[in-house]
Design an enzyme around this catalytic site. Structure first.
Site, PDB file in Angstrom:
ATOM      1  N   TYR A  70       0.828  -1.207   0.000  1.00  0.00           N
ATOM      2  CA  TYR A  70       0.000   0.000   0.000  1.00  0.00           C
ATOM      3  C   TYR A  70       0.861   1.255   0.000  1.00  0.00           C
ATOM      4  CZ  TYR A  70      -3.805   3.176   1.087  1.00  0.00           C
ATOM      5  OH  TYR A  70      -4.723   4.185   1.033  1.00  0.00           O
ATOM      6  N   PHE A 122      -8.367  20.616 -25.401  1.00  0.00           N
ATOM      7  CA  PHE A 122      -8.742  19.209 -25.387  1.00  0.00           C
ATOM      8  C   PHE A 122      -9.883  19.052 -24.385  1.00  0.00           C
ATOM      9  CE2 PHE A 122      -8.762  14.798 -24.101  1.00  0.00           C
ATOM     10  CZ  PHE A 122      -8.998  14.242 -25.334  1.00  0.00           C
ATOM     11  N   THR A 123     -10.773  18.116 -24.660  1.00  0.00           N
ATOM     12  CA  THR A 123     -12.044  18.005 -23.925  1.00  0.00           C
ATOM     13  C   THR A 123     -11.846  17.925 -22.406  1.00  0.00           C
ATOM     14  OG1 THR A 123     -11.939  15.636 -24.339  1.00  0.00           O
ATOM     15  CG2 THR A 123     -13.266  16.950 -25.867  1.00  0.00           C
ATOM     16  N   ASP A 213       0.877  19.314 -21.661  1.00  0.00           N
ATOM     17  CA  ASP A 213       0.101  18.095 -21.791  1.00  0.00           C
ATOM     18  C   ASP A 213       0.957  17.223 -22.702  1.00  0.00           C
ATOM     19  OD1 ASP A 213      -1.451  16.018 -22.582  1.00  0.00           O
ATOM     20  OD2 ASP A 213      -3.250  17.202 -22.916  1.00  0.00           O
ATOM     21  N   LYS A 256      -1.312   6.664 -23.723  1.00  0.00           N
ATOM     22  CA  LYS A 256      -0.832   6.917 -25.089  1.00  0.00           C
ATOM     23  C   LYS A 256       0.674   6.629 -25.134  1.00  0.00           C
ATOM     24  CE  LYS A 256      -4.733   9.524 -24.870  1.00  0.00           C
ATOM     25  NZ  LYS A 256      -5.508   9.634 -23.608  1.00  0.00           N
ATOM     26  N   ARG A 380     -15.010  14.266 -33.727  1.00  0.00           N
ATOM     27  CA  ARG A 380     -14.280  15.343 -33.060  1.00  0.00           C
ATOM     28  C   ARG A 380     -14.705  16.619 -33.764  1.00  0.00           C
ATOM     29  NH1 ARG A 380     -11.649  13.350 -28.212  1.00  0.00           N
ATOM     30  NH2 ARG A 380     -13.859  13.570 -27.853  1.00  0.00           N
ATOM     31  N   PHE A 446     -20.068  14.208 -25.714  1.00  0.00           N
ATOM     32  CA  PHE A 446     -19.791  13.239 -26.787  1.00  0.00           C
ATOM     33  C   PHE A 446     -19.778  11.799 -26.290  1.00  0.00           C
ATOM     34  CE2 PHE A 446     -15.437  12.722 -25.370  1.00  0.00           C
ATOM     35  CZ  PHE A 446     -15.208  13.935 -24.709  1.00  0.00           C
TER      36      PHE A 446
END
Ligand code: F0G
Length: 461
Positions: A70, A122-123, A213, A256, A380, A446
Site C-alpha cells: 500500500y 482538449f475536452t 500536456d 498513449k 471530433r 460526446f
C-alpha cells in the site's frame, strides 16, 4: 527498400465479424454514438489510441514484478527512475490516467477567474480548467484550424496571440500556459523545438509557468527529428529530453505514449507543487506512491516510457498512420493535412458538404462508417466541442472524424480494409443523413449523447 514492423506478434485476438444488418441494429441501439457500441460488434476499433496499446513481452513480464504494497512500493521507484531518465523531471505523482493529473494540476495552479492559454483545447483538459474556475484561451496558430493548411508544425503556439493575452489580462491573471505535444484535435500536429524555446522566453519574461500536456510527446519528437533543421541526427529520446527541458512540469496520459492500458502521472521540478499534488492525490486518487494504480501498472508504465521513445518504433508507428492517410488522400477523400502522429482525421465538413454543422456531420459520418464496415471511429467536431457557459453550442472550425490507430495492434492489411471502407463511403456520401440529439448530458456530451437520423434529402447534383 521497405522495412517490416520492428516487432513480431506472440499472441492474437480474434476480431468480431458482423453483417450489415447486425451493424444497422447495433448503431440504432447505440443512439448513433460510436462510444455506446459494445466492442463485441466492432471489427477494427479506431475509436482511440488511448489505453488500446498492445504491450510488449517486457512490459508483461515487468507486471509480474509489481510490488502491491500500500505504501512505499518499489514499483513507484521504478516509475520515478524511468521518468527521470526519459523526461528529466525529478518529481512524479502517479494518477489513474491523464485526466486525474489534469484535475490535480488545475486545482493547484488555477485561481478562479484566471486564464489558461493553450495550443487548442482538449475536452478533459478544458473541462478540468473550467471546473477549477479558469477560462481556456486558444493561442494555437491559425493554420491549426484549417484542415488543408500545410504547415510542418501546425501545433505551434502563436506567440503574438500569447503576448496579446498577457497584455490584455496581465501576467498575474494567467495561471500557466498549457502546451500540448502533439495537438490531438488539430490532427495530431506537432510543436517545433524553436516554438517551445520562444514560449519559454515569453514565460521567463513574464514569470508564467510553462506546463505541458505531454500525452503524445514521443510522436512530437519524431516530427522534430523529421522536419526541424538540425535534428535529423538526434535520437527521439534525446529530442524528448530537450523538449521537456523547457517546461516546469507536465501532465501525462500513460495510455498513449507510455504504452499502457491504464495510468498517468504529473511530473515537475517544483518541490512546492509536488507537496500540493501529494496532498490532493491522497484525496482523489490514492497514496502518492500509487495514485490509483496497481504496482503492476506502475511497472508496465516504467517500461513503456522507454519503449515509446525508440526511433524504430516511432518510425513504424507514424509510418502506419501515414500509410492509411495517403491511401485516402490519393482517392480524393478530404483529410486533415499534414497527416499527424496518432490518427487520420477525415474532414467531415468537406466529406458531407450537403450537411450544415448543426446537422452533426462528423457524428453522422462516424455512424455511417461503422454501418459500412464495422470500423469504429470518433467524432471530433461540434458534439465534442460542447456548449458555451451561456448554453449556446460551440461551433469549432474543425468538424472531424478521427480514425485513431492503436499502438502495435493492427497490421497494414487492416489499414487497407479501413481505406477501402472509407473510399466506398466517399463515393456514396450524398446519401448519408445528418443527425439530431435525442439525449444530451450536461458535460463531456460526446461520450454518452444519443441521436437519431434526420430525414434523408438526396441533393440533385
Ligand atoms: N490530453 C490529451 C491531448 C488527450 O488526448 C487525452 C485523452 C487526455 C489529455 C486525457 O487523458 O484519457 O488518460 O484521461 N485522450 C483520449 C483520446 C481519450 O481518445 O483522445 P486520459
Amino acid at each position: 527498400m521497405r522495412t517490416g514492423e520492428p516487432f513480431r506478434i506472440k499472441m492474437v485476438e480474434p476480431l468480431p465479424i458482423t453483417t450489415r444488418a447486425q451493424r444497422e441494429e447495433a448503431i440504432a441501439a447505440a443512439g448513433y454514438n460510436t462510444f455506446l457500441l459494445p466492442s463485441g460488434v466492432v471489427g477494427i476499433d479506431l475509436l482511440t489510441d488511448s489505453g488500446t496499446t498492445a504491450m510488449s513481452d517486457r512490459q508483461w513480464s515487468a507486471m509480474m514484478l509489481g510490488d502491491e504494497a500500500y505504501a512505499g512500493a518499489r514499483s513507484f521507484d521504478h516509475l520515478v527512475t524511468a521518468v527521470q531518465d526519459t523526461y528529466g523531471f525529478p518529481y512524479v505523482v502517479p494518477t489513474h490516467q491523464g485526466r486525474g493529473a489534469e484535475h490535480l494540476i488545475s486545482r493547484i495552479l488555477i485561481s478562479p477567474g484566471q486564464y489558461v492559454p493553450g495550443n487548442m483545447y482538449f475536452t478533459t483538459t478544458r473541462a478540468h480548467q473550467e471546473l477549477a474556475g479558469g477560462t481556456f484561451v486558444d493561442v494555437v496558430i491559425d493554420e491549426a484550424h484549417d484542415p488543408a493548411a500545410l504547415h510542418p508544425f501546425k501545433g505551434n503556439v502563436d506567440i503574438a496571440k500569447f503576448e496579446r493575452l498577457i497584455a490584455d489580462v496581465g501576467a498575474d491573471q494567467i495561471a500557466y500556459i498549457n502546451v500540448a505535444l502533439t495537438v490531438n484535435l488539430a490532427g495530431g500536429q506537432p510543436v517545433s523545438m524553436a516554438n517551445l524555446r520562444a514560449v519559454r522566453e515569453v514565460c521567463d519574461r513574464h514569470g508564467i509557468l510553462m506546463w505541458s500536456d505531454a500525452t503524445r510527446l514521443a510522436e512530437n519528437a519524431f516530427f522534430i527529428q523529421e522536419r526541424e533543421p538540425g535534428y535529423a541526427e538526434t535520437s527521439c529520446a534525446d529530442i524528448v529530453r530537450e523538449m521537456l527541458s523547457h517546461f516546469d512540469g507536465l501532465t501525462m496520459s500513460g495510455k498513449k505514449d507510455a504504452m499502457v492500458n491504464i495510468g498517468g502521472f504529473l511530473a515537475m521540478r517544483s518541490a512546492d507543487i509536488l507537496t500540493k499534488a501529494r496532498e490532493l492525490v491522497v484525496l482523489f486518487e490514492g497514496m502518492p506512491t500509487y495514485g490509483g494504480l496497481a504496482g503492476r501498472d506502475l511497472e508496465a508504465m516504467a517500461v513503456g516510457l522507454r519503449e515509446a521513445v525508440d526511433d524504430h518504433y516511432l518510425a513504424n508507428r507514424i509510418g502506419q498512420v501515414r500509410y492509411l492517410g495517403e491511401q485516402l488522400a490519393e482517392a480524393g477523400v478530404p483529410i486533415v493535412q499534414p497527416i499527424g502522429g496518432h490518427a487520420v482525421f477525415l474532414d467531415a465538413a468537406a466529406f458531407l458538404a450537403h450537411l450544415s454543422q448543426d446537422d452533426l456531420p462528423a457524428q453522422a459520418l462516424a455512424a455511417a462508417l461503422y454501418v459500412e464496415s464495422g470500423v469504429r471511429s470518433m467524432e471530433r467536431g461540434i458534439v465534442s466541442a460542447g456548449r458555451n457557459p451561456d448554453g449556446t453550442n460551440r461551433h469549432p472550425k474543425l468538424e472531424l472524424v478521427r480514425l485513431t490507430i492503436p499502438r502495435r495492434v493492427y497490421t497494414d492489411r487492416h489499414m487497407d480494409a479501413v481505406a477501402d471502407a472509407v473510399i466506398e463511403l466517399w463515393h456514396r456520401r450524398h446519401r448519408i443523413p445528418g443527425l439530431r440529439f435525442t439525449y444530451e448530458p450536461s458535460t463531456l456530451r460526446f461520450f454518452t449523447s444519443r441521436f437519431e437520423p434526420l430525414p434523408v434529402t438526396v441533393p440533385t447534383h
